[in-house]
Design a protein around this motif. Structure first.
Motif: not given
Length: 331
Positions: A20-25, A27-39, A41-51
């Motif tokens: 999950s962290a790899s997918v989040t990374f 996603d963050w890389w594709q977004r560039g530097q924008a929305g790092v904190s949101e990405a 946070l979303a990654g942490g929630i994904a680890i918890l709730l998706l898996f």
């Protein structure tokens, strides 16, 4: 029914978190530097709730409800993952208000992950069950071979004893005492998979006392053992059949047998050498696979073949030589 151990469970969670962290990374890389904190946070929630949450609840439910068949277990597994993904969808909408996932979107997103993880889980559980069954069969075969060896040993010892009852009652009494000691040790170790080399040599010496009374000066046995090797573990009654085989096939007197035991880190090396005629060529060629041997030697070779990380080499070197190597625990 096999289940995941605590260690396997945490390894699984760590693996899923890394995925999950790899997918989040990415996603963050594709977004560039924008929305790092949101990405993040979303990654942490994904680890918890998706898996983590769906997997943990699914495993707990299957174990608690004792659901073994796929027909009953898979719907529970799918439901747990759907609920987890649904919760993730609600959490994601608070981070990214523009992202609103309906129940159908959530269903199609959760379905591949739920089915995929369930298939992997069942495949691993099946593998564990097969390994456990193989281990039980191996242990049953080892126990059977041990039980085959004991009557053979007792029969030969009683033959020796009967020869002295009338001829020399005093020797017969001493033989009875030594034989009783050996049998007592045999009963004590009947349910033990391994015993220490020190214990094994003690039993062997009691049996040699019986043979020494029968053969007198015609039997000369030398035992050389590293002091460090005395606490190494090995299967009970491993040495006695090998020594008995040397005595049985002797063609000259005195019968000379040398036993050497050496330790090397986690391995125990044992050599049993005699001054007899050596092994037949057919036995050396097959190394005991299919060639006719005595009950004691044949059973011992079979027991060694069933052990992991154990080797046994038969050769002729001024007589018969049996070289055994065991990977073993020691105190």
């Amino acid at each position: 029914m096999q289940y995941l151990t605590r260690r396997e469970y945490f390894i699984t969670l760590a693996g899923l978190a890394f995925l999950s962290a790899s997918v989040t990374f990415v996603d963050w890389w594709q977004r560039g530097q924008a929305g790092v904190s949101e990405a993040l946070l979303a990654g942490g929630i994904a680890i918890l709730l998706l898996f983590w949450l769906p997997l943990s609840v699914a495993l707990f439910s299957l174990k608690k409800l004792k659901l073994h068949k796929t027909l009953h277990a898979l719907p529970i597994w799918l439901l747990c993952f759907y609920i987890g993904y649904r919760c993730w969808g609600f959490a994601l909408s608070t981070i990214y208000p523009t992202m609103q996932l309906g129940w159908l979107d959530t269903l199609f997103m959760s379905l591949p992950w739920a089915v995929g993880t369930y298939v992997i889980y069942r495949a691993y559980i099946t593998y564990k069950a097969l390994q456990a069954e193989r281990l039980l069969r191996k242990q049953a075969e080892l126990n059977h071979l041990k039980q085959t060896l004991h009557p053979h040993f007792l029969f030969n010892s009683l033959n020796t004893l009967s020869a002295f009852i009338v001829e020399d009652p005093q020797k017969a009494e001493q033989l009875t005492q030594d034989l009783a000691s050996v049998l007592r040790h045999s009963l004590d170790t009947d349910n033990q998979a391994t015993i220490s080399l020190k214990h094994e040599l003690l039993v062997l010496q009691k049996w040699l006392n019986v043979e020494q009374v029968r053969l007198g000066d015609d039997l000369k046995v030398t035992i050389n053992v590293d002091e460090q090797a005395l606490n190494y573990q090995l299967p009970p009654f491993l040495l006695q059949p090998l020594v008995e085989n040397s005595i049985k096939h002797a063609r000259q007197l005195p019968i000379v047998i040398d036993i050497n035991c050496k330790s090397n880190k986690s391995r125990l090396s044992i050599q049993v050498r005699d001054n007899g005629p050596g092994f037949p060529d057919a036995l050396l060629d097959s190394q005991g696979h299919g060639a006719l041997t005595g009950v004691g030697l044949a059973t011992t070779l079979q027991r060694l073949r069933l052990l992991e990380n154990a080797t046994c080499q038969l050769s002729n070197d001024s007589g018969a030589l049996i070289a055994i190597e065991l990977e073993t625990k020691h105190d």
